[in-house]
Design a protein around this motif. Structure first.
Motif, PDB file in Angstrom:
ATOM      1  N   ILE A  46       0.825  -1.214   0.000  1.00 31.13           N
ATOM      2  CA  ILE A  46       0.000   0.000   0.000  1.00 31.13           C
ATOM      3  C   ILE A  46       0.858   1.264   0.000  1.00 31.13           C
ATOM      4  N   LEU A  47       2.042   1.220   0.610  1.00 26.99           N
ATOM      5  CA  LEU A  47       2.923   2.392   0.563  1.00 26.99           C
ATOM      6  C   LEU A  47       3.321   2.728  -0.867  1.00 26.99           C
ATOM      7  N   LEU A  48       3.590   1.703  -1.667  1.00 27.47           N
ATOM      8  CA  LEU A  48       3.942   1.956  -3.067  1.00 27.47           C
ATOM      9  C   LEU A  48       2.768   2.537  -3.837  1.00 27.47           C
ATOM     10  N   HIS A  49       1.577   2.043  -3.573  1.00 27.08           N
ATOM     11  CA  HIS A  49       0.398   2.641  -4.202  1.00 27.08           C
ATOM     12  C   HIS A  49       0.232   4.092  -3.757  1.00 27.08           C
ATOM     13  N   MET A  50       0.341   4.316  -2.453  1.00 28.99           N
ATOM     14  CA  MET A  50       0.164   5.670  -1.916  1.00 28.99           C
ATOM     15  C   MET A  50       1.175   6.646  -2.501  1.00 28.99           C
ATOM     16  N   ALA A  51       2.392   6.192  -2.731  1.00 25.99           N
ATOM     17  CA  ALA A  51       3.439   7.062  -3.265  1.00 25.99           C
ATOM     18  C   ALA A  51       3.095   7.560  -4.664  1.00 25.99           C
ATOM     19  N   GLU A  52       2.264   6.831  -5.367  1.00 20.93           N
ATOM     20  CA  GLU A  52       1.873   7.208  -6.724  1.00 20.93           C
ATOM     21  C   GLU A  52       0.680   8.152  -6.762  1.00 20.93           C
ATOM     22  N   LEU A  53      -0.030   8.256  -5.658  1.00 23.90           N
ATOM     23  CA  LEU A  53      -1.260   9.038  -5.632  1.00 23.90           C
ATOM     24  C   LEU A  53      -0.999  10.451  -5.123  1.00 23.90           C
ATOM     25  N   GLU A  54      -1.732  11.383  -5.686  1.00 23.14           N
ATOM     26  CA  GLU A  54      -1.557  12.782  -5.294  1.00 23.14           C
ATOM     27  C   GLU A  54      -2.528  13.202  -4.200  1.00 23.14           C
ATOM     28  N   GLU A  55      -3.550  12.386  -3.953  1.00 19.76           N
ATOM     29  CA  GLU A  55      -4.532  12.726  -2.929  1.00 19.76           C
ATOM     30  C   GLU A  55      -4.470  11.706  -1.795  1.00 19.76           C
ATOM     31  N   PRO A  56      -4.979  12.079  -0.628  1.00 15.01           N
ATOM     32  CA  PRO A  56      -5.007  11.147   0.508  1.00 15.01           C
ATOM     33  C   PRO A  56      -5.858   9.911   0.197  1.00 15.01           C
ATOM     34  N   VAL A  57      -5.518   8.804   0.837  1.00 17.78           N
ATOM     35  CA  VAL A  57      -6.251   7.549   0.668  1.00 17.78           C
ATOM     36  C   VAL A  57      -6.828   7.159   2.027  1.00 17.78           C
ATOM     37  N   THR A  58      -8.100   6.825   2.054  1.00 20.07           N
ATOM     38  CA  THR A  58      -8.752   6.475   3.319  1.00 20.07           C
ATOM     39  C   THR A  58      -8.336   5.080   3.794  1.00 20.07           C
ATOM     40  N   SER A  59      -8.523   4.855   5.065  1.00 16.61           N
ATOM     41  CA  SER A  59      -8.257   3.526   5.639  1.00 16.61           C
ATOM     42  C   SER A  59      -9.133   2.472   4.981  1.00 16.61           C
ATOM     43  N   GLU A  60     -10.351   2.847   4.635  1.00 13.16           N
ATOM     44  CA  GLU A  60     -11.259   1.909   3.972  1.00 13.16           C
ATOM     45  C   GLU A  60     -10.690   1.487   2.623  1.00 13.16           C
ATOM     46  N   ASP A  61     -10.197   2.447   1.835  1.00 14.73           N
ATOM     47  CA  ASP A  61      -9.612   2.122   0.533  1.00 14.73           C
ATOM     48  C   ASP A  61      -8.342   1.286   0.695  1.00 14.73           C
ATOM     49  N   LEU A  62      -7.524   1.635   1.676  1.00 15.99           N
ATOM     50  CA  LEU A  62      -6.298   0.867   1.915  1.00 15.99           C
ATOM     51  C   LEU A  62      -6.627  -0.549   2.364  1.00 15.99           C
ATOM     52  N   SER A  63      -7.702  -0.700   3.136  1.00 13.56           N
ATOM     53  CA  SER A  63      -8.083  -2.038   3.602  1.00 13.56           C
ATOM     54  C   SER A  63      -8.494  -2.923   2.431  1.00 13.56           C
ATOM     55  N   LYS A  64      -9.046  -2.325   1.384  1.00 20.61           N
ATOM     56  CA  LYS A  64      -9.393  -3.105   0.189  1.00 20.61           C
ATOM     57  C   LYS A  64      -8.127  -3.601  -0.502  1.00 20.61           C
ATOM     58  N   MET A  65      -7.081  -2.778  -0.491  1.00 19.96           N
ATOM     59  CA  MET A  65      -5.808  -3.192  -1.102  1.00 19.96           C
ATOM     60  C   MET A  65      -5.198  -4.369  -0.358  1.00 19.96           C
ATOM     61  N   MET A  66      -5.358  -4.377   0.971  1.00 19.09           N
ATOM     62  CA  MET A  66      -4.774  -5.432   1.798  1.00 19.09           C
ATOM     63  C   MET A  66      -5.759  -6.565   2.072  1.00 19.09           C
ATOM     64  N   ASP A  67      -7.002  -6.408   1.626  1.00 18.06           N
ATOM     65  CA  ASP A  67      -8.041  -7.390   1.884  1.00 18.06           C
ATOM     66  C   ASP A  67      -8.157  -7.666   3.384  1.00 18.06           C
ATOM     67  N   THR A  68      -8.328  -6.573   4.125  1.00 17.57           N
ATOM     68  CA  THR A  68      -8.442  -6.673   5.579  1.00 17.57           C
ATOM     69  C   THR A  68      -9.417  -5.630   6.077  1.00 17.57           C
ATOM     70  N   ASN A  69      -9.531  -5.491   7.370  1.00 16.46           N
ATOM     71  CA  ASN A  69     -10.423  -4.542   8.008  1.00 16.46           C
ATOM     72  C   ASN A  69      -9.739  -3.180   8.132  1.00 16.46           C
ATOM     73  N   PRO A  70     -10.470  -2.066   7.945  1.00 14.40           N
ATOM     74  CA  PRO A  70      -9.887  -0.737   8.094  1.00 14.40           C
ATOM     75  C   PRO A  70      -9.226  -0.502   9.460  1.00 14.40           C
ATOM     76  N   VAL A  71      -9.727  -1.157  10.506  1.00 14.40           N
ATOM     77  CA  VAL A  71      -9.131  -1.014  11.837  1.00 14.40           C
ATOM     78  C   VAL A  71      -7.705  -1.562  11.835  1.00 14.40           C
ATOM     79  N   VAL A  72      -7.492  -2.667  11.149  1.00 12.26           N
ATOM     80  CA  VAL A  72      -6.151  -3.256  11.041  1.00 12.26           C
ATOM     81  C   VAL A  72      -5.228  -2.286  10.315  1.00 12.26           C
ATOM     82  N   VAL A  73      -5.731  -1.666   9.256  1.00 10.93           N
ATOM     83  CA  VAL A  73      -4.932  -0.694   8.499  1.00 10.93           C
ATOM     84  C   VAL A  73      -4.558   0.483   9.391  1.00 10.93           C
TER      85      VAL A  73
END
Length: 188
Positions: A46-73
């Protein structure tokens, strides 16, 4: 088979020795295999994805990348935020952004920031600590495990997030795609 024999078979699932499986039904509850965590690998992803993005990414969106719960993220990202590797903004339009120079941060830095999860999925047997055979095996394996872990930690300290990102870009370019074009593959 009579009803009483069937009941006997159902009740006698595991014999008295630990980890001796007689029925597959008991396997899931008594498996001796260690749990392997992929959170370190997921955070790097997710850090590599985030480095490519110009806008903030929510925990919910990051949790989809990791296939986990937003709380874990959020828990994992908190360790990164404490070290200054990411930044978070609350509210509408908020989320997580990379706050570091990828060339200055190593995989070891990230590994430590996420709590230094176990590197090896195998370990020593500890059921009979007084057994001299077990002590001999554990001494030999313990030394090998320690050496392997030290080598792995050394290698993690040699690889930067920038070099990981460059490798990713090289692989994507070879396939004719850009990382930004792949943003939606994780539902983000």
């Amino acid at each position: 088979m009579s009803d009483s024999m069937e009941k006997q078979t159902q009740i006698r699932i595991v014999d008295s020795r630990p980890f001796q499986f007689v029925s597959p039904r008991c396997f899931l509850k008594t498996t001796p295999f260690a749990y392997t965590s992929n959170s370190f690998s997921g955070v790097l992803h997710i850090l590599l994805h985030m480095a490519e993005l110009e806008e903030p990414v929510t925990s919910e969106d990051l949790s989809k990348m990791m296939d986990t719960n937003p709380v874990v993220v959020r828990r994992l990202m908190a360790g990164l935020r404490e070290q200054g590797y990411v930044h978070s903004e609350k509210g509408h339009g908020g989320g997580w952004t990379v706050a570091c120079d990828l060339a200055e941060v190593t995989l070891l830095d990230i590994y430590e920031a996420v709590g230094s999860p176990s590197l090896l999925a195998i370990g020593n047997r500890t059921e009979s600590p007084g057994c001299l055979v077990e002590q001999s095996v554990n001494a030999a394996l313990g030394k090998a495990f320690d050496e392997a872990e030290q080598r792995l930690l050394q290698r993690l300290g040699e690889v930067t997030l920038a070099s990981l990102s460059a490798d990713c870009h090289k692989r994507l370019k070879a396939k004719g795609i850009s990382l930004k074009a792949k943003r939606n593959t994780h539902g983000v």
